[in-house]
Motif scaffolding. Structure first.
Motif, PDB file in Angstrom:
ATOM      1  N   ALA A   1      41.848  45.088  42.572  1.00 54.59           N
ATOM      2  CA  ALA A   1      42.904  44.374  41.850  1.00 54.59           C
ATOM      3  C   ALA A   1      43.419  43.199  42.670  1.00 54.59           C
ATOM      4  O   ALA A   1      43.639  42.097  42.138  1.00 54.59           O
ATOM      5  CB  ALA A   1      44.047  45.332  41.511  1.00 54.59           C
ATOM      6  N   LEU A   2      43.613  43.412  43.968  1.00 51.38           N
ATOM      7  CA  LEU A   2      44.083  42.330  44.835  1.00 51.38           C
ATOM      8  C   LEU A   2      43.069  41.204  44.924  1.00 51.38           C
ATOM      9  O   LEU A   2      43.429  40.024  44.934  1.00 51.38           O
ATOM     10  CB  LEU A   2      44.372  42.872  46.239  1.00 51.38           C
TER      11      LEU A   2
ATOM     12  N   LEU B   1      47.031  46.016  39.027  1.00 50.76           N
ATOM     13  CA  LEU B   1      47.997  45.849  40.114  1.00 50.76           C
ATOM     14  C   LEU B   1      48.989  47.000  40.251  1.00 50.76           C
ATOM     15  O   LEU B   1      49.442  47.277  41.364  1.00 50.76           O
ATOM     16  CB  LEU B   1      48.760  44.536  39.955  1.00 50.76           C
TER      17      LEU B   1
ATOM     18  N   GLY C   1      43.239  41.740  36.820  1.00 53.24           N
ATOM     19  CA  GLY C   1      43.962  42.029  38.053  1.00 53.24           C
ATOM     20  C   GLY C   1      45.358  42.549  37.777  1.00 53.24           C
ATOM     21  O   GLY C   1      45.832  43.485  38.429  1.00 53.24           O
ATOM     22  N   GLY C   2      46.042  41.939  36.775  1.00 58.92           N
ATOM     23  CA  GLY C   2      47.387  42.386  36.439  1.00 58.92           C
ATOM     24  C   GLY C   2      47.429  43.801  35.904  1.00 58.92           C
ATOM     25  O   GLY C   2      48.368  44.550  36.178  1.00 58.92           O
TER      26      GLY C   2
ATOM     27  N   PHE D   1      43.263  39.265  41.682  1.00 60.81           N
ATOM     28  CA  PHE D   1      44.551  38.572  41.600  1.00 60.81           C
ATOM     29  C   PHE D   1      44.593  37.370  42.537  1.00 60.81           C
ATOM     30  O   PHE D   1      45.013  36.270  42.151  1.00 60.81           O
ATOM     31  CB  PHE D   1      45.678  39.543  41.921  1.00 60.81           C
TER      32      PHE D   1
ATOM     33  N   PRO E   1      53.830  33.827  42.232  1.00 61.33           N
ATOM     34  CA  PRO E   1      53.839  34.429  40.886  1.00 61.33           C
ATOM     35  C   PRO E   1      55.205  34.986  40.491  1.00 61.33           C
ATOM     36  O   PRO E   1      55.634  34.825  39.343  1.00 61.33           O
ATOM     37  CB  PRO E   1      52.793  35.551  40.994  1.00 61.33           C
TER      38      PRO E   1
ATOM     39  N   GLN F   1      43.077  37.082  35.639  1.00 56.43           N
ATOM     40  CA  GLN F   1      44.497  37.384  35.790  1.00 56.43           C
ATOM     41  C   GLN F   1      44.868  38.653  35.036  1.00 56.43           C
ATOM     42  O   GLN F   1      45.605  39.509  35.552  1.00 56.43           O
ATOM     43  CB  GLN F   1      45.344  36.212  35.293  1.00 56.43           C
ATOM     44  N   GLU F   2      44.367  38.797  33.813  1.00 53.41           N
ATOM     45  CA  GLU F   2      44.714  39.965  33.011  1.00 53.41           C
ATOM     46  C   GLU F   2      44.127  41.240  33.594  1.00 53.41           C
ATOM     47  O   GLU F   2      44.792  42.286  33.619  1.00 53.41           O
ATOM     48  CB  GLU F   2      44.229  39.752  31.577  1.00 53.41           C
TER      49      GLU F   2
ATOM     50  N   THR G   1      53.711  38.883  46.916  1.00 53.41           N
ATOM     51  CA  THR G   1      52.972  38.300  48.031  1.00 53.41           C
ATOM     52  C   THR G   1      53.381  38.923  49.357  1.00 53.41           C
ATOM     53  O   THR G   1      52.545  39.174  50.227  1.00 53.41           O
ATOM     54  CB  THR G   1      53.192  36.774  48.070  1.00 53.41           C
TER      55      THR G   1
END
Length: 442
Positions: free
Chosen positions: A78-79, A297, A293-294, A82, A154, A290-291, A364
């Motif tokens: 995921a990181l 997360l 990874g989000g 992202f 973000p 993005q989706e 972050t």
């Protein structure tokens, strides 16, 4: 534990993590806080500090030790996705011909770095005590300096949107400066951690040389080849998402093999990823990553929360927490406010607003803290204190923005001048900056 049993536990744990993180993230947004606050609380609640205190071994049943490496792997993927998206959106040209952004960026990076170094040198006993036997050396000092200099782009974008600041000059400057600050922070963090287990000068030099060669190869060789291959007529793969994902994962593997964390390779892959002709990222590539990874997360938040052991903190740690929080807030707010006032000639209210926005750390900061914990630079107690600092500084942004932000204009005198001079910086209807720099993507 059999493979079937392991899969069952992993699926159940993912369901619990994603559901609770989504619920508390939505609750945080209702309270005008960024969702990351609620998601991190969900991680802490699912960890040994809260769920671990429940009777009947509930924590061990939902999160047995056998599945934690799998959850950690999911969190790392995921990181990677992202941070590839973060690197892909990063505009390295933000310092060109923008005096206000340049001044705020450099001050917002350098001053917290100096303060972070100073508190370690002035209060070494407190850090020695809280760091659980890990050395408080040059690597640790540089790491703490970076930890205090981070601004979460973000999360900052989410706060700006939720607080109705989008398009205003303070928000524009803060967003652009935050992107530059993070771009400066990641290489410094890499230099601090690149020594790995071999702390000798020779080993450090070899790894720095290998990393420099890899970065050069990515820009000089990989990027042009990738651009040619993706743009050629009759390309076999017209969907560039798998290409981007493979690039991110492969680059993460290389930097991990060099003794760095996977996040550095993911960032670099995003930076060298070819863009559209106008210089903007390709939304058809960016949005799916993005989706994805989000969606994953929350697993990272759960792993982060499980590492926070509040029951292991000592009473003496409270003083260190106060020192860290005071240094973190003073560094960012003072740097942002003074540089904005001096370089952009903004009113004090808007200058302070920029400083408050830069004080947002959130996601972050959590990434930086997890890297330090995994690398053995910081111990569990200091990690817990820094997570609390990240939560407090991020949560403080919303309440502090209210008194500083005036949607109808910056000040009565400026509003009067705006209405008399339509060519001024502010429009009388919206209070949005006309000649301000375009707001970069979060």
């Amino acid at each position: 534990m059999s493979i079937d049993s392991t899969v069952t536990h992993v699926v159940a744990a993912l369901a619990v993590v994603i559901a609770l993180s989504s619920l508390l993230g939505a609750a945080a947004r209702k309270l005008r806080q960024p969702p990351v606050i609620g998601q991190l609380f969900a991680g802490i609640a699912l960890g040994p500090s809260l769920l671990g205190l429940a009777p009947g071994g509930v924590y061990e049943t939902i999160f047995p030790d056998q599945i934690k490496p799998i959850l950690t792997s999911v969190a790392q993927v995921a990181l990677v996705l992202f941070l590839f998206a973060v690197g892909y959106e990063l505009d390295l040209g933000q310092l060109r011909n923008r005096g206000a952004v340049t001044a705020v960026s450099l001050s917002g990076f350098a001053i917290p770095m100096l303060i972070g170094t100073g508190i370690v040198l002035l209060y070494p006993g407190g850090f020695h005590s809280a760091n659980g036997g890990h050395p408080v050396d040059a690597t640790f000092t540089l790491y703490m300096a970076v930890a205090l200099s981070i601004t979460a782009v973000p999360v900052l974008a989410s706060i700006i949107r939720d607080q109705g600041l989008a398009g205003t000059r303070p928000a524009t400057i803060a967003m652009a400066a935050a992107g530059v600050i993070d771009a400066l922070s990641w290489p410094v963090l890499a230099v601090a951690l690149i020594g790995g287990e071999d702390g000798s000068l020779g080993g450090w030099t070899v790894k720095v040389s290998l990393l420099a060669a890899y970065v050069l190869a990515m820009f000089v060789v990989v990027r042009p080849v990738l651009k040619w291959w993706m743009n050629r007529s009759g390309a076999l793969m017209t969907n560039h998402v798998p290409v981007a994902a493979a690039l991110a994962l492969a680059s993460a593997w290389v930097t991990s093999a060099l003794g760095l964390h996977v996040i550095f390779g993911a960032l670099l892959a995003g930076i060298i990823m070819p863009r559209q002709s106008d210089g903007a990222p390709d939304s058809q590539v960016l949005r799916p990553l993005q989706e994805t990874g989000g969606l994953l997360l929350p697993v990272f938040f759960a792993i982060s929360g499980m590492s926070v052991q509040l029951t292991g903190l000592h009473t003496s740690d409270l003083l260190l927490l106060l020192v860290i929080c005071a240094a973190a807030v003073a560094g960012k707010v003072a740097a942002g406010a003074l540089s904005a006032r001096g370089a952009a000639r903004l009113p004090w209210r808007d200058s302070l607003l920029i400083g408050v926005l830069l004080n947002t750390r959130g996601l972050t900061e959590l990434i930086v803290l997890n890297v330090g914990l995994q690398a053995g630079v910081i111990g569990p107690r200091l990690y817990a204190l820094l997570v609390v600092m990240a939560l407090l500084t991020t949560a403080a942004a919303g309440p502090l923005i209210g008194p500083l932000h005036r949607p109808e204009g910056t000040s009565p005198a400026e509003r009067a001048g705006t209405e008399a001079d339509p060519a001024g910086e502010q429009t009388p209807d919206t209070g949005q900056a006309v000649d301000a720099e375009p707001t970069p993507q979060p």
